[in-house]
Scaffold this motif. Structure first.
Motif, PDB file in Angstrom:
ATOM      1  N   ARG A 150       0.812  -1.213   0.000  1.00 28.52           N
ATOM      2  CA  ARG A 150       0.000   0.000   0.000  1.00 28.52           C
ATOM      3  C   ARG A 150       0.852   1.272   0.000  1.00 28.52           C
ATOM      4  O   ARG A 150       0.329   2.378   0.038  1.00 28.52           O
ATOM      5  N   LEU A 151       2.179   1.062  -0.036  1.00 28.59           N
ATOM      6  CA  LEU A 151       3.060   2.234   0.049  1.00 28.59           C
ATOM      7  C   LEU A 151       2.840   3.188  -1.129  1.00 28.59           C
ATOM      8  O   LEU A 151       3.070   4.382  -1.022  1.00 28.59           O
ATOM      9  N   GLY A 152       2.409   2.630  -2.244  1.00 25.72           N
ATOM     10  CA  GLY A 152       2.227   3.451  -3.444  1.00 25.72           C
ATOM     11  C   GLY A 152       1.217   4.560  -3.278  1.00 25.72           C
ATOM     12  O   GLY A 152       1.285   5.561  -3.999  1.00 25.72           O
ATOM     13  N   TRP A 153       0.281   4.408  -2.375  1.00 28.99           N
ATOM     14  CA  TRP A 153      -0.643   5.520  -2.134  1.00 28.99           C
ATOM     15  C   TRP A 153      -0.506   6.102  -0.718  1.00 28.99           C
ATOM     16  O   TRP A 153      -0.885   7.240  -0.470  1.00 28.99           O
ATOM     17  N   VAL A 154       0.080   5.291   0.210  1.00 24.43           N
ATOM     18  CA  VAL A 154       0.278   5.820   1.568  1.00 24.43           C
ATOM     19  C   VAL A 154       1.337   6.925   1.566  1.00 24.43           C
ATOM     20  O   VAL A 154       1.146   7.992   2.170  1.00 24.43           O
ATOM     21  N   LEU A 155       2.460   6.678   0.882  1.00 24.37           N
ATOM     22  CA  LEU A 155       3.532   7.690   0.885  1.00 24.37           C
ATOM     23  C   LEU A 155       3.101   9.012   0.236  1.00 24.37           C
ATOM     24  O   LEU A 155       3.356  10.087   0.796  1.00 24.37           O
ATOM     25  N   PRO A 156       2.440   8.983  -0.960  1.00 21.92           N
ATOM     26  CA  PRO A 156       1.957  10.266  -1.494  1.00 21.92           C
ATOM     27  C   PRO A 156       0.983  10.960  -0.554  1.00 21.92           C
ATOM     28  O   PRO A 156       0.981  12.199  -0.453  1.00 21.92           O
ATOM     29  N   LEU A 157       0.178  10.149   0.143  1.00 21.14           N
ATOM     30  CA  LEU A 157      -0.765  10.760   1.085  1.00 21.14           C
ATOM     31  C   LEU A 157      -0.026  11.463   2.217  1.00 21.14           C
ATOM     32  O   LEU A 157      -0.359  12.596   2.594  1.00 21.14           O
ATOM     33  N   VAL A 158       1.011  10.809   2.738  1.00 21.58           N
ATOM     34  CA  VAL A 158       1.802  11.415   3.821  1.00 21.58           C
ATOM     35  C   VAL A 158       2.468  12.714   3.340  1.00 21.58           C
ATOM     36  O   VAL A 158       2.447  13.738   4.026  1.00 21.58           O
ATOM     37  N   LEU A 159       3.055  12.654   2.133  1.00 20.71           N
ATOM     38  CA  LEU A 159       3.717  13.856   1.613  1.00 20.71           C
ATOM     39  C   LEU A 159       2.701  14.961   1.326  1.00 20.71           C
ATOM     40  O   LEU A 159       2.979  16.147   1.540  1.00 20.71           O
ATOM     41  N   GLY A 160       1.519  14.569   0.860  1.00 21.68           N
ATOM     42  CA  GLY A 160       0.461  15.564   0.646  1.00 21.68           C
ATOM     43  C   GLY A 160       0.045  16.211   1.945  1.00 21.68           C
ATOM     44  O   GLY A 160      -0.206  17.425   2.001  1.00 21.68           O
ATOM     45  N   ILE A 161      -0.026  15.406   3.002  1.00 21.49           N
ATOM     46  CA  ILE A 161      -0.368  15.956   4.327  1.00 21.49           C
ATOM     47  C   ILE A 161       0.709  16.938   4.775  1.00 21.49           C
ATOM     48  O   ILE A 161       0.419  17.995   5.337  1.00 21.49           O
ATOM     49  N   CYS A 162       1.970  16.595   4.515  1.00 19.67           N
ATOM     50  CA  CYS A 162       3.068  17.526   4.855  1.00 19.67           C
ATOM     51  C   CYS A 162       2.891  18.854   4.119  1.00 19.67           C
ATOM     52  O   CYS A 162       3.047  19.927   4.706  1.00 19.67           O
ATOM     53  N   LEU A 163       2.564  18.765   2.824  1.00 21.67           N
ATOM     54  CA  LEU A 163       2.413  19.980   2.019  1.00 21.67           C
ATOM     55  C   LEU A 163       1.257  20.841   2.527  1.00 21.67           C
ATOM     56  O   LEU A 163       1.420  22.046   2.764  1.00 21.67           O
ATOM     57  N   VAL A 164       0.109  20.218   2.719  1.00 25.17           N
ATOM     58  CA  VAL A 164      -1.076  20.979   3.144  1.00 25.17           C
ATOM     59  C   VAL A 164      -0.894  21.502   4.570  1.00 25.17           C
ATOM     60  O   VAL A 164      -1.203  22.667   4.862  1.00 25.17           O
ATOM     61  N   SER A 165      -0.386  20.635   5.464  1.00 24.25           N
ATOM     62  CA  SER A 165      -0.253  21.074   6.858  1.00 24.25           C
ATOM     63  C   SER A 165       0.752  22.203   6.986  1.00 24.25           C
ATOM     64  O   SER A 165       0.551  23.132   7.787  1.00 24.25           O
TER      65      SER A 165
END
Length: 599
Positions: A150-165
């Motif tokens: 599931r890393l293929g969508w978990v990692l982009p999600l984490v990085l997206g959270i970093c960007l938005v937060s």
């Protein structure tokens, strides 16, 4: 095939997010975290991770439409490799330039790179090309295997959270001067965090309350943070007895309005030093006032604003017991001027604007009159045993807002259209009105016997334009023309004879003049400013002027305007020069001046 290409694009971007984060660690290395280092570093790491991920994913804006139309790996993969290699080479060079010069690459700085630097850039690109080609092939082969992770969508999600937060954290921190967050703004290339204006406009933040909280926080110890300002501690021995200072700023008064619509100030000029070729450091209130108080390029504004660092000039007034009578018609906390977080930062009980006893008024002329009345009252109540700094900031001229029924100076003045000619005429009438108020202030000063004890400075933050040149430029903050940059400067200094000065001077010269002549500072002005004393014979060969979003290098006979996405060069009539050459020496000197007050 499209699905596999999409998986490849996602994983290729993820791998390169790690590569860019590794390269971008150089920015973190250069970062000197201000107070609350734990919070500062947490934000810096989160913001850096989110931003580098955004850069790594940016080639997908080209690749995804392409692979949806043409799902051909032989086209998509090589193009992806080329795009990312260019990005990597740019970032490597930018980290080196930033480490050395403290600025980021843009369209103009590319024009002044040395041939050897271009050679290194080509080398970085070729190396990146080789490495990225291997990475692309490796990722492509991996995408042939069934996906069980599931890393293929978990990692982009984490990085997206970093960007938005990181963006949300900055939006929340900015109105409260929270330096551990805002001080990091300039360290990342192409970084554009959300500013406080958004929350203020949405009424989610009360600017006044935020400012008071920020002041309390600042008392807890704001360090110099990322700034190297001043470069050396000031060595000063103020003259005795101390002179008072009255600084009058007429918002938007351009140089030629002095003769056209200011008879009281024209009369005052005969008893003062009149500087006929004087320029502001910007074509907006924010940049003009910054250059007036700090004497350095307005490109530093964001850094000082983020740290709420006042200029050394204001430090001196406060250290030597000056009473501060600061009166502004419009709010000093307006984002368009930002005095509460720059020149008047860390000042308790700051009077932010003129408030009328009978309620609020949006009429600038009314507020200007009230401001003048408050100044008289303050001057009467002050302690005569202590010197004072008076600051009067008038607004009616830039608002084109003379009182109702005020006799017009002219019905129309030069301008591009009938409407602009009428606006110009109304502007001159407003200048005439403010001139009458300032004239009364100067008469009052004489009546109180303060002429021989007071330095009087009359100027403006910037000029204004009515499309006189027919190029479509109107108002202010729209062009770096003489109309918008040249301002009057009148200086009456006890003991100095009146004269007209024709050499080129700028707002950058005011701080060195006051610090050397009033406070007896023996440092070279370069320790804290870009200008020279107005009593010297020096004139500028180039000047960095700022606007709301861009800046320009002003030279006799040419103006080089630098935008985020490119640059242009204009002639003395402000006409575009096709295929212009640049002045490498002046540009390099300007960039050094724009970076030497950073750590």
């Amino acid at each position: 095939m499209r699905r596999r290409l999409l998986r490849w694009a996602n994983w290729f971007a993820l791998v390169n997010a790690a590569v860019l984060a590794l390269i971008g660690a150089q920015y973190l290395w250069q970062y000197s975290a201000p107070m609350s280092p734990a919070a500062a570093w947490t934000y810096a790491v989160v913001a850096s991770a989110g931003h580098m991920a955004a850069l790594a994913y940016s080639p997908l804006l080209v690749l995804i439409p392409l692979l949806l139309l043409l799902p051909w790996p032989r086209v998509v993969l090589p193009l992806g490799v080329v795009l990312v290699s260019a990005l990597v080479a740019f970032l490597v060079l930018d980290t080196l330039v930033f480490a050395e010069q403290r600025y980021h690459l843009n369209a103009l700085t590319f024009r002044i790179l040395e041939p050897t630097t271009w050679g290194f850039l080509a080398l970085y690109f070729l190396l990146a090309l080789a490495i990225e080609a291997m990475v692309a092939v490796w990722v492509w082969r991996r995408t042939a295997l069934p996906s069980t992770s599931r890393l293929g969508w978990v990692l982009p999600l984490v990085l997206g959270i970093c960007l938005v937060s990181s963006q949300l954290i900055h939006a929340a921190a900015d109105p409260y001067f929270y330096v551990p967050v805002t001080a990091f703004d300039r360290y990342l290339p192409l970084y554009a965090p959300i500013k406080s204006n958004v929350l203020v406009k949405l009424r989610l933040v009360d600017r006044s309350q935020a400012r008071e909280r920020a002041f309390v926080s600042a008392l807890g110890g704001v360090s110099g943070g990322t700034l190297n300002y001043p470069i050396a501690p000031l060595r000063c021995d103020p003259r005795v007895p101390a002179l008072n200072v009255l600084l009058v700023v007429i918002d938007g008064m351009r140089a030629d309005a002095l003769n056209a619509a200011a008879p009281r100030l024209s009369e005052f000029a005969s008893s003062a030093m009149r500087f006929d070729a004087h320029y502001s450091g910007g074509n907006t209130s924010q940049t003009g006032m910054f250059s007036l108080f700090y004497g350095i390029p307005p490109t530093y504004f964001d850094a000082f604003y983020a740290l709420a660092r006042p200029p050394v000039l204001m430090d001196m007034f406060r250290q030597h017991g000056y009473q501060l009578g600061l009166f502004s018609s419009a709010p000093v906390s307006r984002p368009v001027v930002g005095l509460d977080r720059t020149a008047f930062a860390q000042m308790p009980n700051l009077r932010e604007e003129t408030r009328l006893a009978g309620g609020e008024s949006t009429v600038s002329a009314t507020r200007d009159r009230a401001l003048t009345g408050e100044w008289y009252e303050w001057l009467q109540r002050r302690d005569p045993a202590r010197p004072f700094l008076g600051f009067l900031y008038y607004n009616a001229a830039i608002a084109l807002d003379p009182p109702d029924g005020y006799p017009p100076v002219v019905a129309e003045a030069p301008g591009g259209t009938v409407q602009q000619r009428r606006r110009h005429g109304r502007y001159l009438t407003a200048v005439h009105f403010v001139d009458s108020l300032v004239g009364a202030v100067l008469e009052d000063l004489a009546r109180r016997g303060l002429n021989d004890k007071t330095v009087v400075i009359v100027t403006s933050d910037h000029g204004i334009e009515f499309d006189e040149a027919g190029l479509g430029f109107k108002g202010h903050g729209t062009a770096f023309t003489d109309y918008q940059l040249r301002t009057p400067l009148l200086l009456r200094w006890p003991g100095h004879a009146p004269q007209r000065v024709t050499r080129r001077t700028s707002h950058n010269d005011l701080a060195p003049t006051l610090l050397t002549e009033l406070f007896g500072c023996t440092n070279p002005p370069s320790d804290y400013a870009s200008g020279k004393s107005l009593f010297s014979s020096a004139e500028w060969e180039w000047l960095v002027a700022g606007s709301r979003t861009d800046h320009a290098l002003i030279q006799p006979g040419r103006v080089t305007i630098v935008y985020a996405s490119g640059f242009e060069v204009r002639d003395p009539q402000y006409r575009l020069i096709p295929s212009p050459s640049v002045s490498p020496d002046a540009l390099r000197a300007a960039w050094r001046e724009m970076s030497r007050f950073y750590r």
